[in-house]
Design an enzyme around this catalytic site. Structure first.
Site, mmCIF file in Angstrom:
data_model
loop_
_atom_site.group_PDB
_atom_site.id
_atom_site.type_symbol
_atom_site.label_atom_id
_atom_site.label_comp_id
_atom_site.label_asym_id
_atom_site.label_seq_id
_atom_site.Cartn_x
_atom_site.Cartn_y
_atom_site.Cartn_z
ATOM 1 C CB THR A 191 -0.910 0.021 1.242
ATOM 2 O OG1 THR A 191 -1.577 1.281 1.330
ATOM 3 C CG2 THR A 191 -0.112 -0.189 2.521
ATOM 4 C CE1 TYR A 226 -3.992 -2.057 5.616
ATOM 5 C CE2 TYR A 226 -3.336 0.187 5.053
ATOM 6 C CZ TYR A 226 -3.725 -1.087 4.662
ATOM 7 O OH TYR A 226 -3.835 -1.387 3.334
#
Length: 656
Positions: free
Chosen positions: A433, A476
């Site tokens: 990501t 995250y």
């Protein structure tokens, strides 16, 4: 003769005084899954506690408004026991009958059956050292039994216990026998419900008892993250030759410090997790009852690949990107093995769509990447591995950081170890990501109309490249960043053929985004459903967006060129030609939907990037890849597909 129809399904949930909201949630859940039967405990001990009578005066009428209640009367008040314990036999067995007399007189209009005690052969429920021959128990139950139509309780699947009750004369008052069993969780030896029930039924017939046989307590703990096996256990129980089945339970037990020393299995029997999210069995029951669960029986059954081809393994394969990749591979007659725990609502419908479209080319393993043994066995079959399985929401990582770490970091490490152990390791493509770059506070910005733009002309012209400093932000970002670095390091140290994609915003068909993940689809969905859209910050933050079909081409190119690309990281996204601010996107959605969505404002979220646009030139140079679908065209395709899906909700599938 026993009715050969399917048993009546009920739920077992223990409720303690004061748990008003839990009761209301239970009622909502029973409505959602279409269950009308509830077994719950009535504690004789709680009745004698402060506000105990008031609690039951509220609880019984409230439950009876919605469901048929089977109350199970148990637990001796400490002051009335031979020993000061709830599992102690009472000093005077008649007091139990007196309690039932009072309770039935006051609340009997709210239930038809009662159950006398729970698990009398369990030391936690009945202190057998104080009643070694169960003489007190038989006197207590026999004395209480004439107050109502009765349901007697036996221990877990023990025909000898039923025989004892018959010989003691207790069964003459009993209309149904309750049996328990937890195959796959607690039962180390299990020959099936049919055999167990047959033994109990034979004892009843020998003593000329016409009592029905109910399974009053069964379930399956998902402590090993195996929700598929919970479905198997449920189907086995609901197919048993019993008149009723009470499934334990509606909700997992909230993990607290006090629960850390308890048997871990006890915490995970629910249809919902402790955070309120729905397990697969709950979702199937809510979709179509027991029939929907039976229809799901094919999930997790692998089929033989065509022509002996080894399958491509896709972890998280039933999600948004996974199902699109699987569709593309199967279109080329390439078998796929979808490894997915189906924990995200709707992904089971993605799996069904793929199976209907591609048949035996699609194999499914319903399992979790934390299950290293199952993962390893699937890796051994794989011609290539695409690792998409992840916890995908920043917000979830903030509330459940350990869970986030286990899925994202530990799951990736389990995969790498499985691949490392092979003589000829398959290529790995991992989707990371852009959040590994943090909030990009070192990129100076200025406002240009309805968007931010970089002051640096190089970044403004090309976007963010792989040389950007890593700055893991949020749990995250840390967990995905750790996985990102592990993949690259295993390629470097152990020579594994592996590539990392650091992706921007992906969108397209088969995506049903949420506010936390898949935000572009979430905006379109809310516009279609005329729901408000929340904008965090000023709405001028900019992202590049990439149509999922273009991502699939990039993924396949990475696999094809793994020898030259291995050990490298690539930023993948729509690039500077496919950018939008949130405000600009809302205006475009308003054009497509012919009405501007309702907007709500909220404060900036921690770590939110005001600007992220991908510079994909490194991957373009290596493979020639670049996006083909322009943003407006792609969003129009997504809008059309979502509108069609809303008109046919049974075909809706969810993001992964």
């Amino acid at each position: 003769m026993r009715n050969t129809a399917r048993p009546k399904l009920g739920i077992l949930q223990w409720l303690r005084p004061g748990e008003v909201e839990r009761v209301e949630q239970l009622i909502r859940d029973l409505r959602a899954i279409g269950v009308q039967e509830l077994r719950t405990g009535i504690s004789w001990a709680d009745w004698h506690s402060k506000d105990g009578e008031n609690w039951y005066a509220w609880l019984l009428p409230r439950l009876a408004q919605e469901v048929n209640v089977l109350p199970c009367f148990h637990y001796t008040p400490a002051s009335l026991g031979i020993a000061p314990s709830e599992c102690s036999p009472p000093r005077n067995p008649k007091q139990y009958a007196d309690f039932l007399d009072v309770f039935i007189t006051r609340f009997g209009e709210h239930f038809e059956w009662i159950e006398l005690w729970n698990k009398p052969r369990s030391p936690a429920e009945w202190n057998v050292t104080l009643d070694p021959d169960w003489l007190i128990f038989c006197e207590m139950v026999g004395g209480a039994a004439h107050w109502a139509r009765q349901l007697g309780a036996s221990g877990p699947m023990d025909a000898q216990w039923v025989r004892l009750m018959c010989e003691r004369g207790v069964m003459q008052y009993i209309d149904a026998v309750g049996i328990h069993g937890f195959p796959g969780t607690f039962e180390f030896w299990w020959d099936g419900w049919n055999a167990k029930i047959a033994r109990v039924r034979n004892v009843l017939l020998q003593h000329r008892s016409k009592a029905e046989i109910w399974i009053t307590e069964t379930g399956y703990s998902t402590w090993r993250h195996d929700e598929r096996e919970q479905i198997v256990a449920f189907l086995n129980a609901i197919r048993a030759p019993a008149e009723r089945v009470y499934w334990y339970s509606a909700h997992d037990i909230e993990l607290t410090q006090n629960a850390l020393c308890a048997d871990k299995r006890e915490n995970y029997f629910g249809l919902r997790r402790s955070d309120g999210s729905e397990k697969l069995l709950f979702r199937l029951l809510a979709q179509g009852g027991v029939e929907a669960v039976e229809h799901s029986a094919w999930l997790g059954k692998s089929s033989n690949a065509r022509d002996g081809k080894r399958p491509v393994l896709i972890t998280g394969g039933c999600g948004f990107i996974g199902c699109n990749l699987a569709d593309a591979l199967c279109a080329k007659e390439q078998p796929v093995l979808l490894y997915d725990n189906l924990s995200r609502p709707g992904v089971e419908q993605n799996a069904e769509w793929l199976r209907e479209k591609h048949g035996e080319l699609v194999q499914i393993e319903v399992a979790d990447t934390r299950d290293s043994q199952t993962l390893s066995s699937c890796v051994q079959q794989a011609a290539a591995v695409f690792h998409f399985a992840a916890q995908v929401a920043v917000t979830t990582s903030l509330t459940h950081p350990l869970y986030d770490f286990e899925i994202n970091a530990r799951g990736a490490l389990n995969l790498l170890e499985a691949v490392r152990g092979l003589r000829n390791p398959p290529p790995i493509v991992f989707t990371s990501t852009n959040k590994v770059y943090g909030s990009l506070e070192d990129v100076d910005l200025r406002v240009a109309g309805n968007r931010y733009e970089p002051i640096d002309p190089g970044i403004r012209a090309c976007g963010i490249n792989e040389g950007q400093r890593l700055d893991f932000y949020s749990p995250y970002g840390c967990s995905k960043g750790a996985a990102d670095q592990y993949i690259l390091d295993y390629a470097r140290i152990f020579g594994l053929p592996a590539v990392v994609f650091r992706m921007s915003c992906i969108y397209g068909p088969h995506q049903f985004g949420t506010e936390d993940q898949g935000w572009l689809a979430h905006f379109v969905i809310n516009a279609i459903e005329r729901q408000p859209i929340t904008i965090y910050g000023d709405g001028k933050q900019v992202r590049d967006v990439l149509y999922v079909g273009d991502l699939i081409r990039a993924l396949l190119l990475a696999r094809k060129n793994i020898r030259t690309l291995s050990g490298q990281v690539f930023n993948i996204g729509g690039g500077v030609e496919n950018t939008t601010s949130l405000r600009e996107l809302l205006a475009l959605i308003g054009e497509l939907h012919e009405s501007r969505p309702e907007i709500k404002g909220a404060n900036w979220r921690p770590g939110d990037q005001r600007y992220y646009v991908t510079d994909f030139s490194k991957f373009h140079t290596a493979t020639g890849w670049s996006p083909r679908v322009q943003m407006r065209d792609g969003i129009e395709r997504l809008h059309t597909w979502l509108r069609q899906s809303r008109l046919a909700p049974e075909r809706m599938v969810a993001t992964g």
